[in-house]
Design a protein around this motif. Structure first.
Motif, PDB file in Angstrom:
ATOM      1  N   LEU A   1       0.828  -1.204   0.000  1.00  0.00           N
ATOM      2  CA  LEU A   1       0.000   0.000   0.000  1.00  0.00           C
ATOM      3  C   LEU A   1       0.862   1.253   0.000  1.00  0.00           C
ATOM      4  O   LEU A   1       0.543   2.245  -0.662  1.00  0.00           O
ATOM      5  N   ALA A   2       1.972   1.216   0.753  1.00  0.00           N
ATOM      6  CA  ALA A   2       2.886   2.358   0.763  1.00  0.00           C
ATOM      7  C   ALA A   2       3.489   2.590  -0.615  1.00  0.00           C
ATOM      8  O   ALA A   2       3.704   3.734  -1.035  1.00  0.00           O
ATOM      9  N   ALA A   3       3.751   1.495  -1.347  1.00  0.00           N
ATOM     10  CA  ALA A   3       4.286   1.635  -2.704  1.00  0.00           C
ATOM     11  C   ALA A   3       3.265   2.294  -3.621  1.00  0.00           C
ATOM     12  O   ALA A   3       3.613   3.151  -4.446  1.00  0.00           O
ATOM     13  N   ILE A   4       1.989   1.915  -3.490  1.00  0.00           N
ATOM     14  CA  ILE A   4       0.934   2.534  -4.297  1.00  0.00           C
ATOM     15  C   ILE A   4       0.870   4.030  -4.009  1.00  0.00           C
ATOM     16  O   ILE A   4       0.752   4.860  -4.920  1.00  0.00           O
ATOM     17  N   ILE A   5       0.963   4.401  -2.721  1.00  0.00           N
ATOM     18  CA  ILE A   5       0.923   5.813  -2.342  1.00  0.00           C
ATOM     19  C   ILE A   5       2.135   6.549  -2.899  1.00  0.00           C
ATOM     20  O   ILE A   5       2.014   7.653  -3.456  1.00  0.00           O
ATOM     21  N   ALA A   6       3.325   5.968  -2.739  1.00  0.00           N
ATOM     22  CA  ALA A   6       4.560   6.650  -3.156  1.00  0.00           C
ATOM     23  C   ALA A   6       4.594   6.886  -4.664  1.00  0.00           C
ATOM     24  O   ALA A   6       4.979   7.968  -5.134  1.00  0.00           O
ATOM     25  N   VAL A   7       4.184   5.880  -5.441  1.00  0.00           N
ATOM     26  CA  VAL A   7       4.194   6.029  -6.898  1.00  0.00           C
ATOM     27  C   VAL A   7       3.165   7.072  -7.328  1.00  0.00           C
ATOM     28  O   VAL A   7       3.431   7.907  -8.209  1.00  0.00           O
ATOM     29  N   ALA A   8       1.990   7.059  -6.700  1.00  0.00           N
ATOM     30  CA  ALA A   8       0.979   8.070  -7.017  1.00  0.00           C
ATOM     31  C   ALA A   8       1.470   9.466  -6.653  1.00  0.00           C
ATOM     32  O   ALA A   8       1.244  10.437  -7.388  1.00  0.00           O
ATOM     33  N   ALA A   9       2.161   9.591  -5.515  1.00  0.00           N
ATOM     34  CA  ALA A   9       2.671  10.899  -5.097  1.00  0.00           C
ATOM     35  C   ALA A   9       3.751  11.402  -6.044  1.00  0.00           C
ATOM     36  O   ALA A   9       3.822  12.600  -6.347  1.00  0.00           O
ATOM     37  N   ALA A  10       4.592  10.499  -6.509  1.00  0.00           N
ATOM     38  CA  ALA A  10       5.663  10.913  -7.423  1.00  0.00           C
ATOM     39  C   ALA A  10       5.094  11.508  -8.704  1.00  0.00           C
ATOM     40  O   ALA A  10       5.696  12.408  -9.309  1.00  0.00           O
TER      41      ALA A  10
END
Length: 588
Positions: free
Chosen positions: A381-390
């Protein structure tokens, strides 16, 4: 008879915009709506859980925010393609604003989050009913760009602790997160770090190389979009099976989502005590402005592609009602998301039915499939958030503004640094303040341009850029700014200096073609200027005054204090009335 039925229907459509497509639904739109509803659902299920985690709430809150709010907006919103739901930046604002008030994930924290969503909804509804949509314009593009880019870095820095498996408290300031991670030493969980790295790599490949590969295969958008946008759901399934099969939750201490409640959320009114509303109001107002500004920009962009239109103030009402429904059903504050809306549009959404289908599919997930998420690692889930934020780091806007306007670029940088150094709420406040100061600075020194006649015709242009004819006893100055309290005195000084440098001047003609309004302070200044020029032997004249400004003058004695014929319809008319032909000269 047709006219009598049409008129009541148009009135109903104004208050329930969904009637415009419900009562005239075209069967040819069904395939696109179903495809878009399915694609957004497979995108929103993992994304909603991830954004709830970012907001400091249980993952199921993100799923709850993706059911009733979507249906509510589909019925009340005016955009047929806007996809409403949790959003990374808004979730960050929720977490940052509530962190000083309660511990993330606690019962008090959840209650405050629901109260915040309700307050955001009520503020938007109130603004919509009073037609206050213009308030969102307080956030310039420079402020939004600087804020979202800084917020993206804060989000990524905060998610690193989940991606590395380091048990650290949340930090809402970027540099504090970085320093905290740097001082964590060797606490990284290797298994969690590998899951996080693999998840990010998979998501990046699905957005880049996979999409290009599918394009080379000449797949239609109807096939390609589900494959690309379904990557987060594929990731969730793969890592969940891996953690379950390898028993990493126990043997490697990989943090997992755990038990999610099964079944639809119960409806309930959150805490609306006055002291709670007072504490949450500044945060709710900031979220309302930020979310509405982003939503309306996305909605306008998408509707214009199909030659449809939206009504900004009614959009406020629709988005406000969606937030109220989120609060009543246990969800987090929602807004229209850029990436989801683009996917919804590209997948073929033609009406609000697409969002209703998405909501029904998410409801089915909540009813029957939440046990499948038990072993879902939080690192995914953190990866989904980080990629979306980038993806929301807006470097292009920063470079463009730097080339076009250093002042706008300075406003962007000020907001960016303020958010990084001071946090989200203070950063936004500083950004808005910087925008207002920039506006005051720009307009406090009105541009005054001397004009002359072009080619013996009726056109008048700047003496600095054209070969024009000027007239010795007449000074023609165009004011390129509306007049108000902040620039009136500066204008008076400029005009008196111009007249003082030209002792041969008998007439001063102010061309007001760019003046859209004159406030009371500026009017007093014009009256005083008229008296000072009269005392100096110079007559004041106005030309090309807009009707709106003339209507304002008509309510006062200003026009009467000027002699008859001193307000001219055009600059040409003023010069013809005042000029003595033998006193013309040319400026090159």
């Amino acid at each position: 008879m047709s006219q009598s039925t049409k008129q009541p229907l148009s009135k109903l459509e104004r208050y329930l915009p969904s009637l415009s497509w419900m009562l005239r639904y075209n069967r040819s739109d069904l395939a696109g709506d179903c495809t878009a509803g399915f694609v957004v659902a497979i995108m929103l299920a993992p994304q909603g859980m991830a954004y709830a985690m970012l907001a400091g709430l249980p993952p199921e809150a993100g799923l709850y925010s993706s059911i009733l709010p979507l249906i509510t907006y589909a019925l009340l919103g005016t955009s047929r393609a806007l996809s409403v739901g949790p959003m990374a930046v808004i979730s960050l604002m929720v977490a940052s604003g509530l962190a000083p008030l309660a511990a993330a994930g606690s019962a008090q924290y959840i209650e405050l989050a629901l109260s915040l969503a309700m307050l955001v909804g009520l503020i938007k509804i109130f603004m919509g009913l009073l037609r206050f949509g213009f308030l969102a314009d307080l956030l310039s593009h420079a402020v939004i760009s600087g804020y979202t880019s800084a917020a993206a870095l804060i989000i990524i820095a905060d998610q690193l602790r989940h991606l590395l498996g380091i048990p650290l408290p949340r930090q809402d300031i970027f540099f504090q997160s970085v320093l905290q991670l740097a001082g964590s030493g060797g606490q990284t969980n290797l298994y969690t770090a590998c899951i996080g790295a693999a998840s990010i790599a998979f998501l990046l490949v699905s957005k880049g190389p996979l999409k290009r590969f599918l394009q080379r295969l000449n797949l239609s958008d109807r096939l390609m979009i589900p494959l690309v946008q379904g990557a987060p759901l594929v990731l969730v399934a793969a890592v969940t099976l891996s953690v379950w099969g390898m028993e990493w939750a126990d043997s490697a201490r990989v943090a997992i989502v755990g038990t999610l409640p099964r079944g639809l959320p119960s409806l309930g009114l959150p805490n609306m005590a006055l002291d709670v509303l007072r504490d949450l109001f500044p945060l709710a107002l900031a979220i309302s402005l930020v979310s509405f500004t982003g939503s309306i920009a996305v909605a306008k962009s998408l509707t214009s592609r199909r030659r449809q239109r939206i009504e900004a103030n009614w959009e406020l009402f629709g988005l406000g009602a969606a937030n109220v429904s989120a609060a009543l059903s246990g969800g987090v504050a929602v807004t229209g998301g850029l990436s989801r809306s683009l996917v919804n549009f590209a997948a073929g959404a033609n009406t609000g039915l697409a969002s209703i289908i998405t909501a029904v599919l998410i409801a089915l997930v909540v009813l029957f499939f939440t046990p499948l998420f038990y072993y879902l690692p939080r690192a995914a889930l953190a990866a989904i958030i980080a990629v979306a934020a980038a993806n929301i780091i807006d470097l292009r806007s920063a470079l463009y503004m730097w080339r076009y306007s250093k002042a706008d670029a300075a406003s962007l940088v000020a907001t960016f640094l303020a958010v990084l150094l001071l946090g989200v709420e203070r950063g936004i406040a500083i950004g808005v303040g910087a925008s207002l100061l920039l506006f005051l600075w720009r307009t406090s020194k009105p541009r005054v341009v001397e004009l002359g006649r072009l080619d013996d015709g009726e056109l008048f242009r700047s003496v600095e850029h054209h070969r024009v004819k000027t007239y010795e006893p007449i000074l023609i100055l165009r004011i390129d700014e509306s007049l108000y309290f902040a620039n009136a005195n500066q204008l008076e000084r400029q005009l008196l200096n111009e007249v003082a440098e030209r002792p041969q001047i008998d007439h001063l003609v102010l061309v007001c073609s760019a003046v859209n309004y004159v406030d009371a302070s500026a009017l007093e200044t014009l009256e005083r200027l008229n008296e000072e020029l009269t005392a100096a032997g110079v007559d004041l004249h106005l030309a090309e005054v807009k009707e709106r400004v003339m209507d304002s003058f008509a309510k006062t004695e200003f026009a009467n204090r000027l002699k008859a014929g001193r307000i001219y319809a055009s600059t040409h008319e003023a010069v013809e009335a005042l000029n003595r032909p033998q006193q013309a000269s040319y400026h090159i």
